[in-house]
Motif scaffolding. Structure first.
Motif, mmCIF file in Angstrom:
data_model
loop_
_atom_site.group_PDB
_atom_site.id
_atom_site.type_symbol
_atom_site.label_atom_id
_atom_site.label_comp_id
_atom_site.label_asym_id
_atom_site.label_seq_id
_atom_site.Cartn_x
_atom_site.Cartn_y
_atom_site.Cartn_z
ATOM 1 N N ALA A 48 0.829 -1.212 0.000
ATOM 2 C CA ALA A 48 0.000 0.000 0.000
ATOM 3 C C ALA A 48 0.863 1.262 0.000
ATOM 4 C CB ALA A 48 -0.932 -0.004 1.215
ATOM 5 N N ARG A 49 1.980 1.238 0.721
ATOM 6 C CA ARG A 49 2.894 2.394 0.772
ATOM 7 C C ARG A 49 3.632 2.614 -0.533
ATOM 8 N NH1 ARG A 49 6.359 1.438 6.181
ATOM 9 N NH2 ARG A 49 4.575 0.628 7.281
ATOM 10 N N LEU A 50 3.963 1.522 -1.209
ATOM 11 C CA LEU A 50 4.748 1.593 -2.447
ATOM 12 C C LEU A 50 4.002 0.890 -3.584
ATOM 13 C CD1 LEU A 50 8.225 0.585 -0.948
ATOM 14 C CD2 LEU A 50 7.431 2.900 -1.475
ATOM 15 N N PRO A 51 2.903 1.464 -4.038
ATOM 16 C CA PRO A 51 2.111 0.781 -5.063
ATOM 17 C C PRO A 51 2.883 0.510 -6.361
ATOM 18 C CG PRO A 51 1.276 3.003 -4.672
ATOM 19 C CD PRO A 51 2.323 2.740 -3.643
ATOM 20 N N ALA A 52 3.868 1.338 -6.671
ATOM 21 C CA ALA A 52 4.669 1.105 -7.882
ATOM 22 C C ALA A 52 5.551 -0.134 -7.741
ATOM 23 C CB ALA A 52 5.529 2.333 -8.177
ATOM 24 N N CYS A 53 5.769 -0.574 -6.519
ATOM 25 C CA CYS A 53 6.625 -1.726 -6.244
ATOM 26 C C CYS A 53 5.827 -2.962 -5.835
ATOM 27 C CB CYS A 53 7.619 -1.381 -5.137
ATOM 28 S SG CYS A 53 8.609 0.077 -5.473
ATOM 29 N N GLU A 54 4.523 -2.873 -5.858
ATOM 30 C CA GLU A 54 3.687 -3.958 -5.358
ATOM 31 C C GLU A 54 3.952 -5.285 -6.057
ATOM 32 O OE1 GLU A 54 -0.973 -5.181 -4.594
ATOM 33 O OE2 GLU A 54 -0.528 -3.260 -5.544
ATOM 34 N N THR A 55 4.034 -5.281 -7.361
ATOM 35 C CA THR A 55 4.262 -6.531 -8.094
ATOM 36 C C THR A 55 5.602 -7.141 -7.708
ATOM 37 O OG1 THR A 55 2.908 -5.761 -9.927
ATOM 38 C CG2 THR A 55 4.439 -7.570 -10.385
ATOM 39 N N PHE A 56 6.636 -6.319 -7.637
ATOM 40 C CA PHE A 56 7.949 -6.804 -7.221
ATOM 41 C C PHE A 56 7.874 -7.428 -5.827
ATOM 42 C CE2 PHE A 56 11.725 -5.885 -4.629
ATOM 43 C CZ PHE A 56 12.643 -6.713 -5.253
ATOM 44 N N LEU A 57 7.281 -6.714 -4.876
ATOM 45 C CA LEU A 57 7.201 -7.199 -3.499
ATOM 46 C C LEU A 57 6.431 -8.519 -3.412
ATOM 47 C CD1 LEU A 57 6.568 -3.826 -1.659
ATOM 48 C CD2 LEU A 57 8.595 -5.271 -1.434
ATOM 49 N N ARG A 58 5.279 -8.551 -4.040
ATOM 50 C CA ARG A 58 4.460 -9.773 -3.976
ATOM 51 C C ARG A 58 5.169 -10.956 -4.625
ATOM 52 N NH1 ARG A 58 -0.192 -8.813 -1.694
ATOM 53 N NH2 ARG A 58 -1.158 -6.769 -1.851
ATOM 54 N N ASN A 59 5.773 -10.731 -5.781
ATOM 55 C CA ASN A 59 6.463 -11.823 -6.474
ATOM 56 C C ASN A 59 7.664 -12.317 -5.678
ATOM 57 O OD1 ASN A 59 4.671 -11.793 -8.600
ATOM 58 N ND2 ASN A 59 5.955 -10.537 -9.904
ATOM 59 N N PHE A 60 8.445 -11.398 -5.135
ATOM 60 C CA PHE A 60 9.630 -11.808 -4.398
ATOM 61 C C PHE A 60 9.244 -12.595 -3.150
ATOM 62 C CE2 PHE A 60 13.007 -11.646 -1.359
ATOM 63 C CZ PHE A 60 14.111 -11.956 -2.138
ATOM 64 N N TYR A 77 13.144 4.346 -4.753
ATOM 65 C CA TYR A 77 12.445 3.370 -3.909
ATOM 66 C C TYR A 77 13.384 2.490 -3.084
ATOM 67 C CZ TYR A 77 8.353 4.430 -6.782
ATOM 68 O OH TYR A 77 7.342 5.066 -7.420
ATOM 69 N N ILE A 78 14.647 2.428 -3.451
ATOM 70 C CA ILE A 78 15.575 1.483 -2.836
ATOM 71 C C ILE A 78 15.641 1.593 -1.311
ATOM 72 C CG2 ILE A 78 17.973 0.656 -2.762
ATOM 73 C CD1 ILE A 78 16.355 -0.042 -5.370
ATOM 74 N N PRO A 79 15.812 2.790 -0.725
ATOM 75 C CA PRO A 79 15.864 2.849 0.747
ATOM 76 C C PRO A 79 14.607 2.278 1.407
ATOM 77 C CG PRO A 79 16.628 4.911 -0.190
ATOM 78 C CD PRO A 79 16.054 4.104 -1.317
ATOM 79 N N ASN A 80 13.446 2.586 0.844
ATOM 80 C CA ASN A 80 12.196 2.056 1.395
ATOM 81 C C ASN A 80 12.095 0.556 1.198
ATOM 82 O OD1 ASN A 80 10.953 4.383 2.483
ATOM 83 N ND2 ASN A 80 10.444 5.060 0.432
ATOM 84 N N LEU A 81 12.551 0.067 0.073
ATOM 85 C CA LEU A 81 12.493 -1.373 -0.181
ATOM 86 C C LEU A 81 13.425 -2.145 0.743
ATOM 87 C CD1 LEU A 81 12.197 -1.307 -4.050
ATOM 88 C CD2 LEU A 81 10.477 -2.160 -2.444
ATOM 89 N N LEU A 82 14.554 -1.554 1.099
ATOM 90 C CA LEU A 82 15.444 -2.202 2.070
ATOM 91 C C LEU A 82 14.768 -2.285 3.439
ATOM 92 C CD1 LEU A 82 18.840 -0.621 1.012
ATOM 93 C CD2 LEU A 82 18.152 -3.015 0.769
ATOM 94 N N SER A 83 14.084 -1.228 3.819
ATOM 95 C CA SER A 83 13.329 -1.251 5.080
ATOM 96 C C SER A 83 12.197 -2.272 5.015
ATOM 97 C CB SER A 83 12.753 0.135 5.383
ATOM 98 O OG SER A 83 13.779 1.054 5.620
ATOM 99 N N ALA A 84 11.580 -2.371 3.863
ATOM 100 C CA ALA A 84 10.476 -3.313 3.695
ATOM 101 C C ALA A 84 10.935 -4.739 3.959
ATOM 102 C CB ALA A 84 9.889 -3.200 2.287
ATOM 103 N N PHE A 85 12.118 -5.100 3.467
ATOM 104 C CA PHE A 85 12.608 -6.462 3.691
ATOM 105 C C PHE A 85 12.723 -6.751 5.181
ATOM 106 C CE2 PHE A 85 15.577 -9.872 4.261
ATOM 107 C CZ PHE A 85 15.207 -10.781 3.286
#
Length: 82
Positions: A19-31, A63-71
């Motif tokens: 929800a926070r990163l809708p542009a990254c949703e597909t990447f997050l869900r797939n990974f 998006y990279i800093p947020n994606l690192l936090s997401a992991f």
């Protein structure tokens, strides 16, 4: 006795990050859909590798800093004894 390090996915955190990163949703869900099949450290390395590839795409660098936090929020290392 063998120590196994497995990855546990926090589904509610995954939903929040999607929800926070809708542009990254597909990447997050797939990974994270395949993470439970691999050890935490393997997942972490693969995630960072994927991010280095995506960082080469225009727009993804932000998006990279947020994606690192997401992991860190989504994946947990659980060590079990077998």
């Amino acid at each position: 006795m063998i120590l196994l390090s497995r990855t546990v996915i926090n589904d509610s955190q995954l939903e929040q990050w999607c929800a926070r990163l809708p542009a990254c949703e597909t990447f997050l869900r797939n990974f994270f859909a395949t993470c439970q099949l691999y050890e935490y450290r393997v997942n972490h390395r693969n995630y960072e590798y994927d991010l280095t590839l995506y960082a080469q795409s225009e727009g993804w660098r932000d998006y990279i800093p947020n994606l690192l936090s997401a992991f860190r929020d989504i994946a947990t290392d659980v060590t079990t004894l077998n």
